[in-house]
Design a protein around this motif. Sequence first.
Motif, PDB file in Angstrom:
ATOM      1  N   LYS A 177      -2.695  -4.827  -4.314  1.00  0.00           N
ATOM      2  CA  LYS A 177      -3.645  -5.497  -3.434  1.00  0.00           C
ATOM      3  C   LYS A 177      -3.426  -7.002  -3.458  1.00  0.00           C
ATOM      4  CE  LYS A 177      -8.177  -6.713  -3.694  1.00  0.00           C
ATOM      5  NZ  LYS A 177      -9.193  -7.031  -4.477  1.00  0.00           N
ATOM      6  N   THR A 178      -3.402  -7.589  -2.256  1.00  0.00           N
ATOM      7  CA  THR A 178      -3.384  -9.038  -2.098  1.00  0.00           C
ATOM      8  C   THR A 178      -4.626  -9.408  -1.282  1.00  0.00           C
ATOM      9  OG1 THR A 178      -2.147  -9.075  -0.025  1.00  0.00           O
ATOM     10  CG2 THR A 178      -0.846  -9.039  -2.058  1.00  0.00           C
ATOM     11  N   GLU A 179      -4.736 -10.665  -0.916  1.00  0.00           N
ATOM     12  CA  GLU A 179      -5.875 -11.079  -0.077  1.00  0.00           C
ATOM     13  C   GLU A 179      -5.824 -10.451   1.312  1.00  0.00           C
ATOM     14  OE1 GLU A 179      -6.281 -15.305   0.101  1.00  0.00           O
ATOM     15  OE2 GLU A 179      -6.284 -15.506  -2.076  1.00  0.00           O
ATOM     16  N   ASP A 180      -4.622 -10.107   1.778  1.00  0.00           N
ATOM     17  CA  ASP A 180      -4.442  -9.628   3.150  1.00  0.00           C
ATOM     18  C   ASP A 180      -4.324  -8.117   3.296  1.00  0.00           C
ATOM     19  OD1 ASP A 180      -4.418 -12.274   4.080  1.00  0.00           O
ATOM     20  OD2 ASP A 180      -2.278 -12.446   3.646  1.00  0.00           O
ATOM     21  N   PHE A 181      -3.802  -7.429   2.307  1.00  0.00           N
ATOM     22  CA  PHE A 181      -3.558  -6.005   2.482  1.00  0.00           C
ATOM     23  C   PHE A 181      -3.655  -5.227   1.175  1.00  0.00           C
ATOM     24  CE2 PHE A 181       0.605  -7.705   1.453  1.00  0.00           C
ATOM     25  CZ  PHE A 181       1.136  -6.744   0.602  1.00  0.00           C
ATOM     26  N   LEU A 182      -3.752  -3.916   1.328  1.00  0.00           N
ATOM     27  CA  LEU A 182      -3.729  -2.980   0.214  1.00  0.00           C
ATOM     28  C   LEU A 182      -2.613  -1.994   0.492  1.00  0.00           C
ATOM     29  CD1 LEU A 182      -4.963  -1.561  -2.316  1.00  0.00           C
ATOM     30  CD2 LEU A 182      -6.403  -0.284  -0.710  1.00  0.00           C
ATOM     31  N   ALA A 183      -1.663  -1.883  -0.426  1.00  0.00           N
ATOM     32  CA  ALA A 183      -0.580  -0.909  -0.302  1.00  0.00           C
ATOM     33  C   ALA A 183      -0.838   0.207  -1.307  1.00  0.00           C
ATOM     34  CB  ALA A 183       0.766  -1.563  -0.571  1.00  0.00           C
ATOM     35  N   ILE A 184      -0.767   1.438  -0.819  1.00  0.00           N
ATOM     36  CA  ILE A 184      -0.960   2.607  -1.676  1.00  0.00           C
ATOM     37  C   ILE A 184       0.360   3.371  -1.715  1.00  0.00           C
ATOM     38  CG2 ILE A 184      -2.255   4.741  -2.031  1.00  0.00           C
ATOM     39  CD1 ILE A 184      -4.484   3.442  -0.279  1.00  0.00           C
ATOM     40  N   TYR A 185       0.899   3.489  -2.914  1.00  0.00           N
ATOM     41  CA  TYR A 185       2.144   4.237  -3.125  1.00  0.00           C
ATOM     42  C   TYR A 185       1.783   5.545  -3.822  1.00  0.00           C
ATOM     43  CZ  TYR A 185       6.140   5.862  -5.852  1.00  0.00           C
ATOM     44  OH  TYR A 185       7.110   6.644  -6.429  1.00  0.00           O
ATOM     45  N   GLU A 186       2.371   6.633  -3.347  1.00  0.00           N
ATOM     46  CA  GLU A 186       2.197   7.913  -4.023  1.00  0.00           C
ATOM     47  C   GLU A 186       3.480   8.713  -3.897  1.00  0.00           C
ATOM     48  OE1 GLU A 186      -1.171  11.352  -4.597  1.00  0.00           O
ATOM     49  OE2 GLU A 186      -1.340   9.985  -2.916  1.00  0.00           O
ATOM     50  N   TYR A 187       3.901   9.293  -5.011  1.00  0.00           N
ATOM     51  CA  TYR A 187       5.108  10.113  -5.020  1.00  0.00           C
ATOM     52  C   TYR A 187       4.732  11.540  -4.663  1.00  0.00           C
ATOM     53  CZ  TYR A 187       9.432  12.260  -6.584  1.00  0.00           C
ATOM     54  OH  TYR A 187      10.605  12.980  -6.652  1.00  0.00           O
ATOM     55  N   ASP A 188       5.346  12.073  -3.615  1.00  0.00           N
ATOM     56  CA  ASP A 188       5.106  13.440  -3.177  1.00  0.00           C
ATOM     57  C   ASP A 188       6.005  14.363  -3.996  1.00  0.00           C
ATOM     58  OD1 ASP A 188       5.121  15.933  -1.848  1.00  0.00           O
ATOM     59  OD2 ASP A 188       4.743  14.985   0.085  1.00  0.00           O
ATOM     60  N   THR A 189       5.409  15.102  -4.925  1.00  0.00           N
ATOM     61  CA  THR A 189       6.195  15.946  -5.829  1.00  0.00           C
ATOM     62  C   THR A 189       6.806  17.160  -5.125  1.00  0.00           C
ATOM     63  OG1 THR A 189       4.175  17.095  -6.516  1.00  0.00           O
ATOM     64  CG2 THR A 189       4.921  15.254  -7.884  1.00  0.00           C
ATOM     65  N   ASN A 190       6.221  17.581  -4.008  1.00  0.00           N
ATOM     66  CA  ASN A 190       6.776  18.720  -3.268  1.00  0.00           C
ATOM     67  C   ASN A 190       8.028  18.326  -2.498  1.00  0.00           C
ATOM     68  OD1 ASN A 190       4.760  20.522  -4.107  1.00  0.00           O
ATOM     69  ND2 ASN A 190       3.397  19.803  -2.496  1.00  0.00           N
ATOM     70  N   ARG A 191       7.963  17.193  -1.808  1.00  0.00           N
ATOM     71  CA  ARG A 191       9.100  16.732  -1.012  1.00  0.00           C
ATOM     72  C   ARG A 191      10.051  15.857  -1.809  1.00  0.00           C
ATOM     73  NH1 ARG A 191       5.850  14.345   3.816  1.00  0.00           N
ATOM     74  NH2 ARG A 191       7.553  12.880   3.662  1.00  0.00           N
ATOM     75  N   LYS A 192       9.640  15.446  -3.024  1.00  0.00           N
ATOM     76  CA  LYS A 192      10.451  14.603  -3.910  1.00  0.00           C
ATOM     77  C   LYS A 192      10.815  13.279  -3.240  1.00  0.00           C
ATOM     78  CE  LYS A 192      10.822  17.622  -7.277  1.00  0.00           C
ATOM     79  NZ  LYS A 192      10.107  17.457  -8.503  1.00  0.00           N
ATOM     80  N   GLU A 193       9.787  12.641  -2.647  1.00  0.00           N
ATOM     81  CA  GLU A 193      10.001  11.336  -2.032  1.00  0.00           C
ATOM     82  C   GLU A 193       8.701  10.537  -2.047  1.00  0.00           C
ATOM     83  OE1 GLU A 193       9.566  12.112   2.702  1.00  0.00           O
ATOM     84  OE2 GLU A 193      11.441  12.734   1.785  1.00  0.00           O
ATOM     85  N   PRO A 194       8.825   9.213  -2.021  1.00  0.00           N
ATOM     86  CA  PRO A 194       7.630   8.377  -2.036  1.00  0.00           C
ATOM     87  C   PRO A 194       6.943   8.336  -0.677  1.00  0.00           C
ATOM     88  CG  PRO A 194       9.589   7.001  -1.965  1.00  0.00           C
ATOM     89  CD  PRO A 194      10.056   8.432  -2.076  1.00  0.00           C
ATOM     90  N   THR A 195       5.625   8.132  -0.716  1.00  0.00           N
ATOM     91  CA  THR A 195       4.865   7.911   0.502  1.00  0.00           C
ATOM     92  C   THR A 195       4.150   6.570   0.357  1.00  0.00           C
ATOM     93  OG1 THR A 195       2.900   9.060  -0.326  1.00  0.00           O
ATOM     94  CG2 THR A 195       4.497  10.367   0.905  1.00  0.00           C
TER      95      THR A 195
END
Length: 102
Positions: A69-87
């Motif tokens: 989180k910064t003053e301008d935005f919130l980034a949410i990272y999550e690793y998809d264990t089924n597809r084996k790739e980040p979202t």
Amino acid sequence: MDAKNIQLSMRLLNIQYYGNDRNIYQPGTENGMSKDTLEEIQLLSDTNGEIILICWDYEDNLPGKFYYKTEDFLAIYEYDTNRKEPTWEVLRLNEIINFGKD
């Protein structure tokens, strides 16, 4: 871009920690990691926003979920264990704050 740099920094630091029998993820701490780990991730990723590591994926040995989180935005990272790739989900905080004010 900052959130992607954070993810890569976490992965790199975890490799270094593995050699010292140390974990990057520290459940129960304010940011999900020790203060020195947080500072090192910010230095490696060249970021200064708030980073909160929610969980670590021990099977694939990478961050399971974190917030940046910064003053301008919130980034949410999550690793998809089924597809084996980040979202990724990026939210502009001004739009969220002003939502429904019209």
